[in-house]
Design an enzyme around this catalytic site. Sequence first.
Site, PDB file in Angstrom:
ATOM      1  N   TYR A   1      41.057  47.462  32.883  1.00 41.02           N
ATOM      2  CA  TYR A   1      41.139  47.093  31.464  1.00 41.02           C
ATOM      3  C   TYR A   1      42.032  48.055  30.681  1.00 41.02           C
ATOM      4  CZ  TYR A   1      37.253  43.760  32.065  1.00 41.02           C
ATOM      5  OH  TYR A   1      36.460  42.710  32.441  1.00 41.02           O
TER       6      TYR A   1
ATOM      7  N   GLY B   1      31.911  43.830  32.569  1.00 33.09           N
ATOM      8  CA  GLY B   1      33.120  43.437  33.288  1.00 33.09           C
ATOM      9  C   GLY B   1      33.409  41.970  33.094  1.00 33.09           C
ATOM     10  N   CYS B   2      34.080  41.381  34.064  1.00 27.66           N
ATOM     11  CA  CYS B   2      34.559  40.006  33.918  1.00 27.66           C
ATOM     12  C   CYS B   2      33.508  39.010  34.400  1.00 27.66           C
ATOM     13  CB  CYS B   2      35.856  39.845  34.692  1.00 27.66           C
ATOM     14  SG  CYS B   2      36.725  38.348  34.277  1.00 27.66           S
ATOM     15  N   VAL B   3      32.305  39.091  33.853  1.00 29.84           N
ATOM     16  CA  VAL B   3      31.216  38.219  34.306  1.00 29.84           C
ATOM     17  C   VAL B   3      30.778  37.311  33.161  1.00 29.84           C
ATOM     18  CG1 VAL B   3      28.846  38.148  35.167  1.00 29.84           C
ATOM     19  CG2 VAL B   3      30.402  39.899  35.966  1.00 29.84           C
TER      20      VAL B   3
END
Lengths: 479, 105
Positions: A264, B103-105
């Site tokens: 990120y 995160g990317c969840v």
Amino acid sequence: MDAKQIAIGSSTRLPAVEKTPFYHIEKPVTENRGDHFLRAFAAVLEFTDYKALLDSYCTSSAKCNRCAVSCPVFMVSGDPRDIPCYRTNILLDIYKRYFTIGGAIKARLSNGFELTEEVIDDMLEVFYRCTACRRCTQSCPMGVDHGLVTRLGRYILSLIGIVPKALQVSVREQLEGETHNTSKVPKDALLDTLGFLSEELEDMVGVKMEFPVDKSNRDYVFFCAVSDYLMEPDTLMGNAAVLYAAGDWDKWTIGTTNYDGINYGLFYSDWHLENIVKQLLAEVTRLRGKNILIGECGHASRSAHDFVPVFGGPSAQPVVSFIEYTLRCLKEGRIKLDPNIITERVTYHDPCNIARSGWIVDQPREILKSFVPDYVEMTPKGQDNYCCGGGGGLVSIDEIHDYRMRIGGKVKAEQLEKTKADIVVAPCANCKKQLKELVEYYKLPCRVMGLHDLILRAIEIPGGKSPAERKEEAALLEM
Amino acid sequence: MATFELGGVKIEVDEDGFMEDPGVWTEDIAKALATTEGVDELSEDHWKLVHYLRDYYMKFGIAPMIRKLCKETGFPLKKVYELFPSGPAKGACKVAGLAKPTGCV
């Protein structure tokens, strides 16, 4: 919702702000934010090369607004604050006023620009309404990289504590936490998941594949977006199937000290970007791996591909995208994809982070066209694609879901609908999540899949069940 | 951080209503949290899902892969969404007292 309702260009504009605050901030700075911002800006200018860039943009930015028509956010919102040039010029105005002599004199003489609390509020919102897709950068006749300026704005804001909590806690866990990954997946959970995937694969293809863990001196050390270990079994099994079928099963490994490709830092901080890349490199070095193999994820691929050479120096290991790897295996005849398996209509969504630069545009298409008879394109596509609406870290911020659906991703939803595809392939953890939410929100009749999810269905596995047999079994299971 | 209070339950939660300290979870807390997810009554199937998640979390410190959750509970994903309309990661995990996914969840 029907097609008419999602049509772009309607005269009814949507309200600019849906929620206050726009996103959660862990410990918001409340006083003298302007002073804090200027101090952080000064530090960034002192220790980086951004000064030369800003000097150049101050001269070249013509505010011609040609970028407006390229921005999928502005297309829907119609809010002038979403014009990339507007956003860029907030930062340029601050720079000119406080960091150039001419700007300082001008401000004294003519009551020029001042950095007020309102300007800070404006920045913290507009810099995160942008999905960092960088489509505008491509259309700027003066060569202003609006994506980079937005990123710089986010970087300076992050230094005074203004950063979406969702991104901040993920990065903190990745750099300082016990698990060293953004989704806090501990090593034991990783191993349990790999065991589960191995069983699933055996059920599906009839071959036992034990995932190689912590093996040294392998050709490839694999990093996916760690969220794949929670959300995307088919993508991971598809990755594994390609490695196995290509005869490379003993040439790759997953490291257990660091297995997250997410970075990120790419979205808001040079400092974090560098440290996360270095952490990834440390794992590859520990395992004496020869190449870095990045799974299906746009920004993970770009952050490694573009910045491993920067922070790792000339001796850093080469970065290979899994898409490139699979295409190479296909071209070398090491894997075979059965062209009679996929009967649905398939389209391909280009993740901005790998497509905008032209790096990965043709490769996935070459793979798909080799085994998908009914393949259709979206318009526009490739380097000129539209963002899914969840780029730049926005997809991780739950509280702006409504914004991502109604504004950020609306153009993409319409594009998707026009293809009449049954399946949209999106080889990116960010895009997949956003597209799945869009499909749900707009009730689009299509499924979102990874590239390797589709490959998993059609790949021939030596010594295993044929793709046709597997298809029959899967159909029986669904009944 | 905010305080969530319902009946005899009083816990610290984050902005999205996830427990700040998953360690203090009880079945009463699950019942109370479920109301925030539009589930007023926890059926046997709800409990099966919640307990599976809870047990996995206590053992591994994270939610299981969604496919594994479906396989082990015998509930297809559609059924999970029927039980918890906001889905496994947001609804079911919240009720089972897991921390908010990152995160990317």
